[in-house]
Enzyme design. Structure first.
Site, PDB file in Angstrom:
ATOM      1  CG  HIS A 240      -1.914  -1.140   1.206  1.00 28.67           C
ATOM      2  ND1 HIS A 240      -2.617  -1.527   2.327  1.00 28.67           N
ATOM      3  CD2 HIS A 240      -2.301  -1.986   0.221  1.00 28.67           C
ATOM      4  CE1 HIS A 240      -3.390  -2.555   2.032  1.00 28.67           C
ATOM      5  NE2 HIS A 240      -3.213  -2.853   0.757  1.00 28.67           N
ATOM      6  CD  GLU A 270      -2.966  -5.668  -5.303  1.00 26.59           C
ATOM      7  OE1 GLU A 270      -2.196  -6.542  -4.847  1.00 26.59           O
ATOM      8  OE2 GLU A 270      -3.745  -5.025  -4.584  1.00 26.59           O
ATOM      9  CD  GLU A 366      -4.550  -9.323  -2.065  1.00 19.80           C
ATOM     10  OE1 GLU A 366      -3.740  -8.362  -2.091  1.00 19.80           O
ATOM     11  OE2 GLU A 366      -5.765  -9.184  -1.848  1.00 19.80           O
TER      12      GLU A 366
END
Length: 410
Positions: A240, A270, A366
């Site tokens: 982040h 992503e 992820e």
């Protein structure tokens, strides 16, 4: 409903009033909201609750369609056995009514705590009140107790979170659209990548492409909060990390992260990429993370628990002496979610989550590895796909390609 209802233009200033003008425009049909409210009312009946006071952005948006902008002011939705009412500040005028299912009351700020006086007008005093224990502040909970004088107060946050796990067909349709918009942003980012370009310039290309695509697909929506995190080099070490003005260099590891927001629903793409070339050490780590990503996606099926999936991927990394470079869980639920609000924490791929996957749930895969500076292959590696759990497996709704054969950008 058009016109002004109970809007005082002369005389004493009211504590609250109704200001209803314009046509209602909502992300979903009335039947969708009635089904959600029926689910909430079933929770209320089971727990003996007379009225629920929802205060979080995610639950107010889920049960009413209204995604509020607090800006230091409190907002709420009250649901009883027969009513659903949102509560908003006067600064927003009639917009909250146009964007919510059901009634809306505007509270004034000329007297402190008119917000709670307005809520009291719907809940009544001395009732069993449901509240969100994971959201309401200590100060606001004290005011709830003072103004509503509940005979009992019940935390309904865990039950509403569980309800949100299971997506309706209408939600799944919107989430699929969001994943497609994320792909559009990904392609715009890939086209903008070259040595010498700044992170911020690449990020803006992706964001602009997504906002235009959202406007094309959803001409009656509100457009807000779509964003991109695009990181390069050392900036890839955290998932982040904010965008900077760093210029891309040949051989940089890159992290592409697109986040379209549609009516409060967040989706994501992503990907790991490299500028022009990738060295052998980086390639080895990247390929290992891609393999973990593919393995993890194969595990997402009905009957598997979040903890079981997590332990299996842990073992996969441990066998390759990479587990120590994992920095967070392997995925989480999608729906009403944002970096500002919401988190279905009971549906995350972590060791301490025993939730069992069921058809209609939406979850990401992820995996991320972060190799520290000074070591071969230094940088952050992350792939991210969104999957819908089906009756016999999963449906991957992310289309942008991953891996070295696609994402070394020359």
């Amino acid at each position: 409903m058009d016109g002004i209802s109970n809007f005082a233009t002369t005389g004493p200033r009211p504590d609250f009033y109704r200001f209803h003008q314009g046509d209602k425009v909502l992300p979903f049909t009335d039947a969708e909201y009635e089904a959600r409210l029926a689910g909430l009312r079933a929770i209320m009946a089971d727990k003996g609750i007379d009225a629920v006071v929802l205060t979080s952005m995610h639950n107010v948006a889920y049960y009413s369609g209204f995604l509020y902008c607090a800006f230091g002011r409190p907002y709420a939705q009250v649901v009883t056995a027969t009513e659903t009412v949102t509560f908003s500040a006067g600064i927003d005028a009639a917009q909250p009514w146009r964007r919510c299912y059901g009634d809306n009351i505007t509270y004034t700020d000329w007297q402190r705590n008119n917000y709670w006086r307005a809520i009291l007008s719907v809940t009544g005093s001395g009732k069993v009140i449901g509240f969100e224990g994971d959201h309401i502040s200590i100060a606001q909970k004290a005011l709830l107790d003072e103004f509503l004088a509940p005979s009992n107060a019940v935390d309904i946050a865990p039950a509403t979170m569980t309800q949100r796990f299971h997506k309706s067909p209408a939600e799944l349709e919107l989430i699929r659209s969001g994943a497609a918009v994320a792909d559009v942003g990904g392609y715009a980012i890939r086209d903008a990548i070259k040595a010498g370009v700044r992170e911020i310039d690449v990020a803006m290309a992706g964001r602009d492409a997504m906002e235009l695509e959202i406007a094309r697909r959803f001409p009656n929506a509100e457009y807000r909060d779509t964003w991109v995190w695009f990181q390069s080099g050392i900036n890839t070490d955290g998932a982040h990390n904010s965008v900077t003005g760093r210029a891309l260099q040949r051989g940089d590891v890159l992290s592409l992260n697109t986040f379209p927001m549609i009516s409060g629903y967040y989706t994501a793409l992503e990907r790991t990429l490299f500028v022009e070339t990738v060295d052998d050490a980086s390639l080895k780590v990247w390929e290992a993370n891609v393999a973990a990503h593919e393995y993890g996606m194969s595990l997402l099926k009905p009957g598997a628990s979040c903890a079981e999936v997590t332990h299996a991927i842990n073992d996969f990394f441990a066998e390759r002496d990479l587990l120590q470079y994992r920095t967070f869980g392997y995925g989480h639920s999608f729906g009403i979610l944002s970096h500002y609000y919401g988190r279905e924490a009971g549906l995350e791929l972590r060791e301490d989550i025993d939730t069992v996957l069921e058809p209609g749930m939406v979850i990401s895969m992820e995996p991320m590895l972060t190799i520290p500076e000074g070591q071969p292959g230094a940088g952050g590696y992350r792939e991210h796909d969104i999957l819908i759990i089906t009756e016999d497996g999963n449906e991957n709704i992310t289309g942008f390609p991953y891996g070295p054969q696609h994402n070394v950008i020359t």
